[in-house]
Design an enzyme around this catalytic site. Structure first.
Site, PDB file in Angstrom:
ATOM      1  N   LYS A  79       0.848  -1.194   0.000  1.00 21.22           N
ATOM      2  CA  LYS A  79       0.000   0.000   0.000  1.00 21.22           C
ATOM      3  C   LYS A  79       0.887   1.247   0.000  1.00 21.22           C
ATOM      4  CE  LYS A  79      -3.872   2.100   2.555  1.00 21.22           C
ATOM      5  NZ  LYS A  79      -4.823   1.973   3.667  1.00 21.22           N
ATOM      6  N   SER A 159      -9.889   2.362   2.738  1.00 18.59           N
ATOM      7  CA  SER A 159      -8.958   3.052   1.858  1.00 18.59           C
ATOM      8  C   SER A 159      -8.000   2.110   1.126  1.00 18.59           C
ATOM      9  CB  SER A 159      -8.144   4.055   2.673  1.00 18.59           C
ATOM     10  OG  SER A 159      -7.332   3.376   3.630  1.00 18.59           O
ATOM     11  N   SER A 183     -10.442   0.221   7.023  1.00 21.91           N
ATOM     12  CA  SER A 183      -9.788   0.272   5.713  1.00 21.91           C
ATOM     13  C   SER A 183      -9.116  -1.016   5.254  1.00 21.91           C
ATOM     14  CB  SER A 183      -8.754   1.401   5.687  1.00 21.91           C
ATOM     15  OG  SER A 183      -9.398   2.636   5.570  1.00 21.91           O
TER      16      SER A 183
END
Length: 493
Positions: A79, A159, A183
């Site tokens: 990420k 997210s 998330s």
């Protein structure tokens, strides 16, 4: 090549060990898959072809010498919130344009030390603020899943949308992700993958771009429960560079899989039956209860009375911490700089151009609730609510409950560029309704696929555990997975 990318981490690990495949072959298969699919899915914001190949080559050499690490040769996506030395790290924000850190985050350093291979950086909501991966400066991520008979694009959740989409589309064997209010768990539920948010303090936050420091926690998104357990073992560690890091031995999470849940007490919170909850979510929940019951678990009704205050309290605490954390981005030392007539003007111009709409909204909310006139009315009260939420869980666990079962999300994945949600941020925030309590209380939570809805889209169940008892979550999630089966999207990209 696609048969190589279809391997789970556990399967690839065994084949690499047996020298049936090489790390170079596996990495090349993933790089080819990314090159073919990324224009359609937009899961990666940077692909590290050369670095991946050299890491794979080093893995092959270690395997040949009998020096393989726990994740030797396993290709992973990272990420864009984790610092990766010399590689694009921008939290998918314009304000960090061109930023390449001089250091490695503890989580990624742990993974590379165990032999994992970095494929690249994954798309996400800007500064991890969002529930649909539509706030990224690099554009939205498309969910690899589509409703039966439809060509409409769906969101992957957020997210960590890039992480979840890449795992579901077989563009990496597994991925790092972070969870501040859901998330990891919400995107996992939207994509038919498994995601675990560990207990606060279990995984180091050092080198991870901060959103809300008292809520942020890193964890893995993987194709199944076993893979999530394998990744979590490597990611977790004591880290003296993170003052919240806890000095507890890291268990072998994989060993918890297959243990019986006979006699385990599973709590079902009545407050999670929210108004207007779709029938398919209620049905999924009942299915999950039945799976655990059939495996010998004891199901008990519980009450978490302060649940209804969790979302408003979260959307005070998280923006307050974000407004403080994001004050450091000013264009002076790194990232975007927009010239101004003086330094104050330069700050203003840079922040105005550099931050997206949702990030600005949360900075404004956070600054407002921390201002002298409103601090007691908002921030202080939200922190008191947080203490009560934590106490609700403590009371339930004190009565002998081992884990709590809830839905992971109030719906399946919704459409990309949904106008209703775009015009009403509060409706978007409601996506976190089942997940935020876990962050507020610092507890571990795992999302595991429970089935498909009538349109053929995945739905996720959530298990919440006692602090630092992730093993129990893996154990119970594995039982659900065995009963529900595994789900892969039909390829359209």
């Amino acid at each position: 090549m696609s048969e190589l990318t279809a391997l789970t981490i556990a399967e690839a690990r065994d084949k690499l060990k047996a020298k049936a495949i090489t790390a170079t072959e596996l990495t090349d298969a993933y790089l080819s898959a990314i090159d073919a699919a990324n224009d359609a899915i937009n899961a990666y914001v940077a692909v590290t072809h050369d670095q991946a190949r050299s890491m794979a080559k080093a893995s092959d050499e270690r395997i040949a010498k009998g020096e393989a690490g726990a994740l030797e040769g396993i290709p992973l996506g990272v990420k864009d919130l984790f610092a990766t030395k010399g590689v694009h790290t921008q939290a998918c924000s314009h304000i960090l344009d061109g930023f390449k850190p001089e250091y490695e985050s503890t989580v990624t350093a742990n993974l590379w030390a165990d032999g994992a291979v970095m494929l690249g950086k994954l798309n996400m909501d800007e500064f991890a603020m969002g529930s649909s991966n539509e706030t990224s400066y690099y554009g939205p991520v498309k969910n690899p899943w589509r409703a039966k008979g439809s060509n409409a694009d769906l969101v992957p959740g957020g997210s960590s949308g890039g992480s979840a989409a890449a795992v579901a589309a077989h563009l990496c064997a597994g991925a790092t992700a972070t969870d501040t209010g859901g998330s990891i768990r919400q995107p996992a539920a939207f994509t038919g993958t498994v995601g675990i948010k560990p207990t606060y303090g279990r995984v180091s936050r050092w080198g991870t771009v901060a959103f809300a420091s008292s809520l942020d926690q890193a964890g893995p998104i993987a194709r199944d429960v076993r893979d999530a357990a394998i990744l979590m073992k490597s990611m977790a560690s004591l880290d003296l560079k993170d003052t919240t890091s806890v000095d507890l031995p890291v268990p072998d999470y994989e060993a918890a899989l297959g243990r019986s849940v006979k006699g385990m007490k599973i709590g079902i919170p009545r407050e999670y039956r929210v108004d207007g909850m779709p029938g398919e979510i209620e049905e999924l929940w009942q299915k999950g209860i039945q799976y655990l019951k059939d495996a010998g678990a004891e199901i008990v009704d519980i009450s978490l009375p302060h649940t209804k205050y969790a979302l408003p309290a979260y959307y005070i605490v998280a923006p307050a911490e974000a407004s403080s954390n994001l004050a450091r981005y000013d264009g002076v030392r790194y990232g975007l700089r927009v010239p101004g007539k003086d330094i104050a003007d330069m700050y203003e111009q840079t922040r105005a151009a550099g931050f997206g709409k949702e990030v600005k909204r949360r900075i404004m909310i956070g600054t407002y609730v921390l201002s002298a006139g409103y601090y007691d009315a908002y921030y202080l009260r939200a922190q008191k609510v947080r203490t009560l939420i934590k106490k609700d869980f403590e009371d339930v666990f004190a009565k002998g409950v081992d884990a709590i079962l809830t839905p992971a999300t109030p719906s399946a994945a919704f459409g990309l560029a949904d106008e209703v949600l775009a015009n009403d941020p509060v409706k978007m925030y409601l996506n976190d309704i089942f997940t935020v309590t876990v962050n507020m209380a610092g507890l571990p939570g795992i999302a595991v696929p429970g089935g498909l809805n009538g349109q053929g889209l995945p739905l996720g169940l959530q298990l919440i555990g006692r602090p630092f008892e992730e093993e129990t979550l893996f154990q119970a999630a594995h039982v659900i997975e065995q009963a529900a089966g595994r789900f892969t999207p039909a390829k359209w990209w």
